[in-house]
Design a protein around this motif. Structure first.
Motif, PDB file in Angstrom:
ATOM      1  N   PHE A  77      43.972 -26.760  -3.785  1.00 43.96           N
ATOM      2  CA  PHE A  77      43.494 -25.463  -4.339  1.00 43.96           C
ATOM      3  C   PHE A  77      44.789 -24.766  -4.462  1.00 43.96           C
ATOM      4  CE2 PHE A  77      39.071 -26.356  -3.633  1.00 43.96           C
ATOM      5  CZ  PHE A  77      38.958 -27.211  -2.549  1.00 43.96           C
ATOM      6  N   ARG A  78      44.630 -23.661  -5.638  1.00 43.54           N
ATOM      7  CA  ARG A  78      45.705 -22.753  -5.970  1.00 43.54           C
ATOM      8  C   ARG A  78      44.710 -21.444  -6.506  1.00 43.54           C
ATOM      9  NH1 ARG A  78      48.133 -25.527 -11.499  1.00 43.54           N
ATOM     10  NH2 ARG A  78      46.241 -24.830 -12.850  1.00 43.54           N
ATOM     11  N   GLY A  88      46.068 -12.281  -9.154  1.00 43.36           N
ATOM     12  CA  GLY A  88      45.194 -11.714 -10.110  1.00 43.36           C
ATOM     13  C   GLY A  88      43.971 -12.471 -10.475  1.00 43.36           C
ATOM     14  N   LYS A  89      43.881 -13.814  -9.905  1.00 42.35           N
ATOM     15  CA  LYS A  89      43.168 -14.880 -10.305  1.00 42.35           C
ATOM     16  C   LYS A  89      42.264 -15.211  -9.284  1.00 42.35           C
ATOM     17  CE  LYS A  89      45.303 -16.323 -14.695  1.00 42.35           C
ATOM     18  NZ  LYS A  89      45.854 -17.548 -15.207  1.00 42.35           N
ATOM     19  N   GLU A  90      41.147 -15.830  -9.339  1.00 42.09           N
ATOM     20  CA  GLU A  90      40.209 -16.362  -8.317  1.00 42.09           C
ATOM     21  C   GLU A  90      40.967 -18.027  -7.982  1.00 42.09           C
ATOM     22  OE1 GLU A  90      35.938 -14.501  -9.256  1.00 42.09           O
ATOM     23  OE2 GLU A  90      36.267 -16.813  -9.412  1.00 42.09           O
ATOM     24  N   ALA A 148      51.434 -20.363  -8.605  1.00 48.54           N
ATOM     25  CA  ALA A 148      50.287 -19.976  -7.656  1.00 48.54           C
ATOM     26  C   ALA A 148      50.729 -20.322  -6.389  1.00 48.54           C
ATOM     27  CB  ALA A 148      49.044 -20.969  -7.966  1.00 48.54           C
ATOM     28  N   VAL A 149      50.019 -19.862  -5.343  1.00 47.93           N
ATOM     29  CA  VAL A 149      50.103 -20.060  -3.883  1.00 47.93           C
ATOM     30  C   VAL A 149      48.885 -21.570  -3.790  1.00 47.93           C
ATOM     31  CG1 VAL A 149      49.653 -19.776  -1.395  1.00 47.93           C
ATOM     32  CG2 VAL A 149      50.263 -18.017  -3.145  1.00 47.93           C
ATOM     33  N   TYR A 150      49.605 -22.442  -3.380  1.00 46.29           N
ATOM     34  CA  TYR A 150      48.933 -23.837  -3.198  1.00 46.29           C
ATOM     35  C   TYR A 150      48.278 -23.989  -1.663  1.00 46.29           C
ATOM     36  CZ  TYR A 150      49.932 -25.265  -7.992  1.00 46.29           C
ATOM     37  OH  TYR A 150      49.967 -25.112  -9.402  1.00 46.29           O
TER      38      TYR A 150
END
Length: 125
Positions: free
Chosen positions: A37-38, A42-44, A91-93
């Protein structure tokens, strides 16, 4: 107790490749579906990919054809190979585990009970 540790993130230039690893120290992952997942600022959080116990895979449309998920049972490790990365992949993964020894398929909408701490991937020139 199952713990997941991600590694391999960093700064990557657009178009290049990076491989993320998800390790379960001291625990076999044979009975777990693993999801990647990432979450971008500011995003889900969104599902990227998953791999079942039978190595069946699933991908988000945004990464299909560029990312490849695989698993090495000997090392209790799951990999996410990211090719032709784009700035929007920043992103953070996270990897996550879903106990599912009987299902030949995986889904990124399943209930994943164990999560890693995440690894940052930044795509920029």
């Amino acid at each position: 107790q199952l713990q997941l540790v991600e590694s391999g993130g960093g700064l990557v230039q657009p178009g290049e490749s990076v491989r993320l690893s998800c390790v379960a120290p001291g625990v076999r992952l044979d009975s777990y579906a693993i999801g990647w997942f990432r979450q971008a600022p500011g995003k889900e959080r969104e599902g990227v990919s998953c791999i079942s116990v039978t190595r069946s895979t699933n991908y988000a449309d945004s990464v299909r054809g560029r990312f490849t998920v695989s698993r090495d049972p000997r090392k209790s490790t799951v990999y996410l190979q990211m090719n032709s990365v784009k700035p929007e992949d920043t992103a953070v993964y996270y990897c996550a585990a879903n106990w599912n020894p009987r299902s030949p398929i995986c889904s990124m909408t399943s209930q994943y009970s164990t999560w890693g701490q995440g690894t940052q991937v930044t795509v920029a020139s």
